[in-house]
Design a protein around this motif. Structure first.
Motif, PDB file in Angstrom:
ATOM      1  N   CYS A 422      41.173  40.277  52.693  1.00  0.00           N
ATOM      2  CA  CYS A 422      41.605  40.851  53.954  1.00  0.00           C
ATOM      3  C   CYS A 422      42.594  41.988  53.699  1.00  0.00           C
ATOM      4  N   SER A 525      35.885  37.890  56.430  1.00  0.00           N
ATOM      5  CA  SER A 525      35.862  37.650  57.870  1.00  0.00           C
ATOM      6  C   SER A 525      36.324  38.918  58.569  1.00  0.00           C
ATOM      7  N   SER A 526      36.367  38.854  59.878  1.00  0.00           N
ATOM      8  CA  SER A 526      36.673  40.068  60.616  1.00  0.00           C
ATOM      9  C   SER A 526      38.147  40.428  60.503  1.00  0.00           C
ATOM     10  N   PHE A 527      38.452  41.616  60.929  1.00  0.00           N
ATOM     11  CA  PHE A 527      39.760  42.188  60.638  1.00  0.00           C
ATOM     12  C   PHE A 527      40.175  43.096  61.784  1.00  0.00           C
ATOM     13  N   ALA A 528      41.327  42.847  62.361  1.00  0.00           N
ATOM     14  CA  ALA A 528      41.870  43.755  63.373  1.00  0.00           C
ATOM     15  C   ALA A 528      43.346  43.922  63.070  1.00  0.00           C
TER      16      ALA A 528
ATOM     17  N   MET B  32      36.937  36.184  66.451  1.00  0.00           N
ATOM     18  CA  MET B  32      37.082  37.641  66.481  1.00  0.00           C
ATOM     19  C   MET B  32      36.826  38.170  67.887  1.00  0.00           C
ATOM     20  N   ARG B  35      39.962  37.445  69.732  1.00  0.00           N
ATOM     21  CA  ARG B  35      41.047  38.278  69.206  1.00  0.00           C
ATOM     22  C   ARG B  35      40.984  39.678  69.825  1.00  0.00           C
ATOM     23  N   LEU B  36      39.795  40.262  69.836  1.00  0.00           N
ATOM     24  CA  LEU B  36      39.678  41.624  70.368  1.00  0.00           C
ATOM     25  C   LEU B  36      39.873  41.639  71.877  1.00  0.00           C
ATOM     26  N   LEU B  39      43.408  41.688  72.581  1.00  0.00           N
ATOM     27  CA  LEU B  39      43.968  43.024  72.371  1.00  0.00           C
ATOM     28  C   LEU B  39      43.559  43.968  73.495  1.00  0.00           C
ATOM     29  N   ILE B  68      44.519  50.249  67.051  1.00  0.00           N
ATOM     30  CA  ILE B  68      43.981  49.073  66.377  1.00  0.00           C
ATOM     31  C   ILE B  68      42.937  49.532  65.354  1.00  0.00           C
ATOM     32  N   ALA B  69      43.065  49.033  64.132  1.00  0.00           N
ATOM     33  CA  ALA B  69      42.084  49.355  63.099  1.00  0.00           C
ATOM     34  C   ALA B  69      41.010  48.285  63.065  1.00  0.00           C
ATOM     35  N   LEU B  70      39.753  48.717  63.089  1.00  0.00           N
ATOM     36  CA  LEU B  70      38.632  47.768  63.015  1.00  0.00           C
ATOM     37  C   LEU B  70      37.692  48.204  61.902  1.00  0.00           C
ATOM     38  N   ARG B  71      37.089  47.208  61.237  1.00  0.00           N
ATOM     39  CA  ARG B  71      36.090  47.535  60.230  1.00  0.00           C
ATOM     40  C   ARG B  71      34.773  47.865  60.917  1.00  0.00           C
ATOM     41  N   GLU B  73      31.962  46.890  60.022  1.00  0.00           N
ATOM     42  CA  GLU B  73      31.287  45.600  60.046  1.00  0.00           C
ATOM     43  C   GLU B  73      31.474  44.884  61.392  1.00  0.00           C
ATOM     44  N   ASP B  74      32.670  44.967  61.953  1.00  0.00           N
ATOM     45  CA  ASP B  74      32.955  44.309  63.227  1.00  0.00           C
ATOM     46  C   ASP B  74      32.645  45.221  64.414  1.00  0.00           C
TER      47      ASP B  74
END
Lengths: 711, 88
Positions: A422, A525-528, B32, B35-36, B39, B68-71, B73-74
């Protein structure tokens, strides 16, 4: 942190999104020095302090930052459970004035749980700079809650905040004594609004209410019903442990829940939509309120931040700037530490002679133990270790305060993702530069347990404050010309040190990848990650605090670790077993292994005895080599180099010692912290052996190559 | 201007720096997703793509005033309606 707010003084809890200034408010209320920093996740464990106001004592609890009441990470769970089950007298919800809408979402969620809330709109000074205007009286009306504006860093608004919180607590207490809480609420205070949900959800809530009689009585009925319908696993778990409410044990309630869920599903609200609607209700309400309260005079209020980000996280500039900043910090540290170091060394040298004379009346074993054991270790720590720490730490804190660290995480996330880890691990790695134990605790900010473990296990691969001054000392002695602090001397030192640090970071990546392909298999896993606004650091406070706190901490720790280690060495050196001293037996036993690794038995023993604190490794080496001999030259590093050369050190020994200093078992504090955080001896042992194995391999390779090709 | 082209539905990850879009739906699951949403990334939210990281991933987005930083992938699991640009 134990969940307990029932004792003695009334409790005021500080809640809020990460990085809105909770810790700053906490510090100015309690006069404590909770470490603050401009990145999400700074307060990972929660802190507690005391404050006197209105003639009585208050307990102030600083909760970890959280975006929502639904907990994703360990630290968010701590905050959520505290708000739900600890029943504080008042909750101050701190908001960031420059980002009010997002912050209001949490205010609205907490308003569902408790009504004793003071909303603190902090960072009004920052908002003014960005020409953001807020109508706080209107905000208070719309929320039905008292609102206090504040600029906590300048100390503005703190008193008003306390007045409001104290008033609320008082009010609650009176209501309780009358035992007519419900009635009092209707008559005394205007009814505080609550969120409304789509009709089918409200209907399900009202049908669930009759089944909740007597269950978790401290929680508001309506909200409890909603949580039960939502089936948030982490909350249900806490409900069972904190409020002794286990749904599985209540068949009637469980049946009703099933029934309601199927009815909701028929109305088109499956569990996913249900949760979407519950979350959206708060978000939409926050949006509506913010629209009436916040006015942006300039359309691009955050223009300055975006301009800085274009450089700091830019495609071509991000990485080079990061490297340059790292090197700059080391350069300032090295050059800046040189002068106090030299001055302190000569001062201590004079003192040592004086001390020796003073102790001449005592038995020789006592005076040599005190002078050669304790005093020399301490002077080493103070003159060689402390100056770089006292410079590095505040520099680093300034970067942290300004908001740079999340950008590092942002820049490095791609590589961490490649390693199956992460991006927030960059933050915990950065904390590791200060102290690995702190870095390990910091790993709580990582949501995924697998990625959190990776971050914990690899944290000691970057050198902490207790280790990199050793690296500086060895580089100075063996890899620069004449130890000169000329421009080229300090530059080459900086480059070498930076290269070593980068090696540590590289090994962090490789070990992370190794772990996520072997023991901790899994997909990332996901990341914010939030990138908070840049803020001008509080220079004055940062420098005073970190120099002062750090100095005391390091001195205390060195004293505690050095005295017994010095005693052990002295005893070993003076007790004979057979023809040799115990010390000779011990180092002789380690010597073959040490030689293979390019070291010797003494160095290995110093690392082992240095387990309580890395700072004392080099003093232990000196003590052992110099048992009996005394250092006679005023220039301690030159004297030290002579001593080391006399004991067979070459540049290979120096290099291997540096590598092993970088990669070996974590110190005792870190080791025990890992045990505590992972709740497993197995992971703690892995964290012990992983860096050690890396260090041994590197040393074997370096030594082997050196002997094959160079020596 | 042809609105069909401009108002197309696309993945959030395809939003270029400087452009904006309205969130239409999210195919993210579990924690996730929540979580978003916490936000502020719920249906109907206007999101602006700000800039990308040095290696192109993750991307930084302006979501309700916060960065907000997002990959990728997401972000690819979130569908948005790209905003028509006035100058096109």
């Amino acid at each position: 942190m134990a969940i307990d707010a029932g004792l003695s003084a009334p409790v005021i809890a500080l809640a809020g999104n990460p990085n809105v200034g909770k810790s700053t408010i906490f510090n100015s209320l309690t006069g404590m020095h909770q470490h603050t920093g401009n990145w999400p996740g700074k307060t990972v464990a929660g802190a507690e302090g005391r404050h006197f106001f209105g003639g009585r004592e208050w307990r102030i609890v600083d909760l970890p930052g959280t975006y929502s009441i639904s907990a994703h990470s360990v630290e968010e769970k701590i905050a959520r459970d505290y708000l739900c089950f600890a029943n504080p007298s008042a909750v101050i919800v701190v908001c960031d004035a420059t980002c009010l809408e997002r912050n209001l979402n949490l205010v609205l969620q907490i308003r569902e749980i408790t009504q004793n809330i003071v909303v603190c709109v902090n960072l009004l000074d920052e908002a003014a700079k960005k020409q953001i205007v807020l109508d706080l009286p209107q905000l208070s009306r719309l929320l039905g809650l008292p609102v206090v504006g504040a600029s906590a860093r300048a100390g503005r608004g703190i008193r008003e905040l306390m007045e409001q919180a104290a008033f609320l607590s008082q009010e609650t207490k009176e209501e309780e004594t009358k035992a007519e809480k419900a009635k009092a609420e209707k008559t005394k205070r205007p009814l505080i609004p609550r969120l409304t949900y789509p009709k089918p959800i409200e209907k399900a809530i009202s049908r669930l209410l009759p089944f909740l009689d007597g269950l978790a009585p401290a929680l508001p009925r309506h909200w409890l019903a909603l949580q039960l319908l939502d089936k948030d696993g982490s909350f249900l778990e806490s409900l069972a442990t904190e409020a002794a409410l286990d749904i599985e044990a209540l068949p009637e309630l469980a049946r009703q829940l099933d029934l309601l869920h199927s009815q909701l599903a028929q109305a088109g609200y499956d569990s996913c939509r249900l949760r979407d609607e519950i979350t959206a209700a708060g978000v939409k309400e926050a949006e509506a309120i913010a629209a009436k309260v916040v006015r942006h005079i300039r359309e691009d209020s955050h223009r300055r931040d975006r301009l800085i980000d274009n450089w700091i996280t830019g495609r071509f500039t991000g990485m080079p700037l990061m490297l340059a900043l790292l090197a700059l910090v080391f350069w300032i540290t090295i050059v800046g530490a040189n002068y106090p170091s030299a001055a302190l060394s000569s001062l201590f040298f004079t003192l040592e002679n004086g001390l020796a004379r003073l102790l001449s009346g005592f038995p020789s074993w006592l005076s040599s133990l005190l002078v050669e054991g304790v005093f020399r270790t301490l002077t080493w720590v103070v003159s060689v270790m402390l100056p770089p720490m006292a410079i590095f730490f505040p520099l680093f804190t300034l970067l942290e305060d300004a908001g740079y660290l999340p950008r590092v995480a942002f820049n490095l996330d791609h590589y961490f993702q490649k390693c199956g880890a992460c991006g927030k691990q960059a933050l915990t790695m950065a904390m590791g530069f200060g102290c690995n134990a702190a870095g390990v605790i910091g790993c709580r900010i990582i949501d995924s347990p697998r990625e959190r473990l990776i971050a914990v296990l690899t944290n000691s691969l970057v050198p902490c404050n207790g280790r990199f001054p050793t690296l500086i000392a060895i580089i100075t002695m063996f890899f620069t010309v004449n130890f000169s602090m000329s421009a080229t001397g300090s530059l080459s030192l900086t480059i070498l040190l930076t290269a070593f640090i980068l090696l540590g970071i590289l090994m962090t990546f490789l070990s992370s990848a190794f772990l996520s392909h072997t023991l901790l298999k899994g997909i990332p896993s996901s990341f914010a990650l939030e990138l908070p606004p840049y803020r001008r650091p509080q220079f004055h406070q940062v420098i005073i605090r970190s120099v002062f706190d750090r100095t005391l901490f390091v001195l205390g720790r060195a004293l505690i670790a050095a005295a017994p280690a010095g005693l052990i060495i002295w005893l070993l050196a003076n007790i004979n077993a057979g023809s040799q001293t115990l010390l000779a037996h011990f180092t002789g036993f380690l010597d073959p292994a040490g030689r293979l690794m390019g070291l010797d038995g003494v160095i290995l023993m110093a690392f082992i005895l240095g387990f309580p604190a890395n700072e004392i490794v080099v003093p232990l080496i000196i003590m052992t080599y110099g048992a009996g001999a005394s250092l006679t030259e005023a220039d301690s590093l030159l004297a030290l180099k002579t001593l080391l050369l006399d004991n067979g050190w070459t540049w290979v020994t120096a290099l291997c010692a540096m590598v092993f200093c970088l990669f070996h078992f974590p110190c005792a504090t870190t080791f025990l912290t890992i045990k505590k955080e992972t709740q497993s001896w197995r992971w703690a042992l892995l964290a012990f052996f992983l860096p050690t194995a890396i260090g041994i391999c590197f040393c074997l390779l370096i030594n082997g190559f050196a002997h094959l090709f160079i020596l | 201007m042809d609105n069909h082209i401009e108002n197309q539905i696309t993945q959030l990850s395809r939003l270029l720096p400087g452009s904006r879009g309205l969130v239409r739906s999210s195919a993210l699951q579990g924690s996730m997703r929540r979580r978003l949403q916490d936000l502020g990334l719920v249906e109907g939210t206007l999101v602006r793509c700000l800039h990308q990281g040095p290696s192109g991933d993750p991307m930084a987005y302006d979501i309700r005033g916060a960065v907000i930083a997002l990959r990728k992938e997401d972000a690819q699991h979130i569908l948005i309606e790209r905003e028509a640009r006035p100058w096109q």
